[in-house]
Scaffold this active site. Structure first.
Site, PDB file in Angstrom:
ATOM      1  N   LYS A 100       5.476  40.992 -23.014  1.00  0.00           N
ATOM      2  CA  LYS A 100       5.261  39.735 -23.733  1.00  0.00           C
ATOM      3  C   LYS A 100       4.518  40.015 -25.038  1.00  0.00           C
ATOM      4  O   LYS A 100       3.950  41.081 -25.243  1.00  0.00           O
ATOM      5  CB  LYS A 100       4.407  38.762 -22.899  1.00  0.00           C
ATOM      6  CG  LYS A 100       5.009  38.342 -21.571  1.00  0.00           C
ATOM      7  CD  LYS A 100       6.187  37.415 -21.730  1.00  0.00           C
ATOM      8  CE  LYS A 100       6.763  37.008 -20.391  1.00  0.00           C
ATOM      9  NZ  LYS A 100       8.010  36.209 -20.533  1.00  0.00           N
TER      10      LYS A 100
ATOM     11  N   SER B 184      13.708  36.622 -21.665  1.00  0.00           N
ATOM     12  CA  SER B 184      12.659  35.855 -22.325  1.00  0.00           C
ATOM     13  C   SER B 184      12.166  36.497 -23.614  1.00  0.00           C
ATOM     14  O   SER B 184      11.485  35.848 -24.406  1.00  0.00           O
ATOM     15  CB  SER B 184      11.469  35.636 -21.382  1.00  0.00           C
ATOM     16  OG  SER B 184      10.712  36.814 -21.225  1.00  0.00           O
TER      17      SER B 184
END
Length: 225
Positions: free
Chosen positions: A188, A152
């Site tokens: 993230k 991701s």
């Protein structure tokens, strides 16, 4: 032939196992096979450079760039420069040649403190104790290191890549963080605007994680790039 195909061919020609190459560049055996099969299409240039060094070949050979092609491109570019800039190019090339003849640069190999894995997707539980592992490459100032699981955060971080983290409980908008959400650890990009806070993936196929008002959300570090 792509980079993965050439990597596999050169590795086998030299009798180097996938495990040996994986240990040399600091990734897992499965990541080597994924590189070679083309499952990870965009290998970071630093990974390609580490592979080339471990296989004892030049970067341009591993990437399949011919010397003739490079020479033609350089000649074409230099021909478009004015004389002063052409002299700058010559001076730089001459310095590079002198360094090459006098110095062999090898990627440093050292032991690092690996805390475990951090998810670029569904979340991971970090272990309490660090383990010492060998790492080939430049190591920045850091507090702990983690292995990325998932895609991701591609293309910045690939699956199984080792990242370095400075401990912090705060971060600025846009920084890459290690965050805990409901007991799971993620890597993230952090954004917080007023009451709305999100953990955002770089890979567009993943939705942001809304952590607004979540009492179980904590920042545990900022990734050192």
């Amino acid at each position: 032939m792509n980079v993965g195909n050439r990597m596999k061919s050169i590795r086998k020609q030299q009798g180097i196992s996938a495990d040996q190459l994986a240990e040399s560049i600091g990734v897992s055996r499965s990541t080597i096979f994924r590189y070679e099969k083309g499952d990870i299409e965009k290998m970071p240039i630093e990974v390609v450079a580490n592979v080339a060094s471990s296989l004892h070949v030049s970067l341009i050979d591993l990437m399949g760039i011919s010397n003739d092609s490079i020479s033609e491109k350089i000649t074409e570019i230099v021909s478009k420069l004015n004389p002063d800039r052409q002299q700058n190019v010559y001076n730089y090339a001459d310095n590079q040649l002198r360094e090459q003849n006098n110095t062999i640069v090898r990627m440093p190999r050292t032991q690092i403190k690996l805390l475990g894995a951090v998810s670029a997707g569904t979340g991971e539980e970090l272990q309490d104790d660090t383990t010492e592992v060998d790492y080939t490459g430049t190591v920045p100032e850091y507090d702990y290191a983690l292995q990325v699981n998932g895609d991701s955060m591609e293309p910045l971080f690939t699956d199984q890549q080792i990242i370095f983290v400075k401990y912090s409980e705060e971060a600025f908008n846009g920084q890459i963080v290690i965050a805990y959400v409901d007991g799971k650890a993620y890597v993230k990009k952090y954004y917080c605007n007023g009451a709305k806070c999100e953990l955002v993936s770089l890979n567009s196929k993943y939705d942001p994680i809304d952590v607004s008002g979540n009492e179980n959300f904590k920042i545990k570090g900022v990734v050192v790039l």
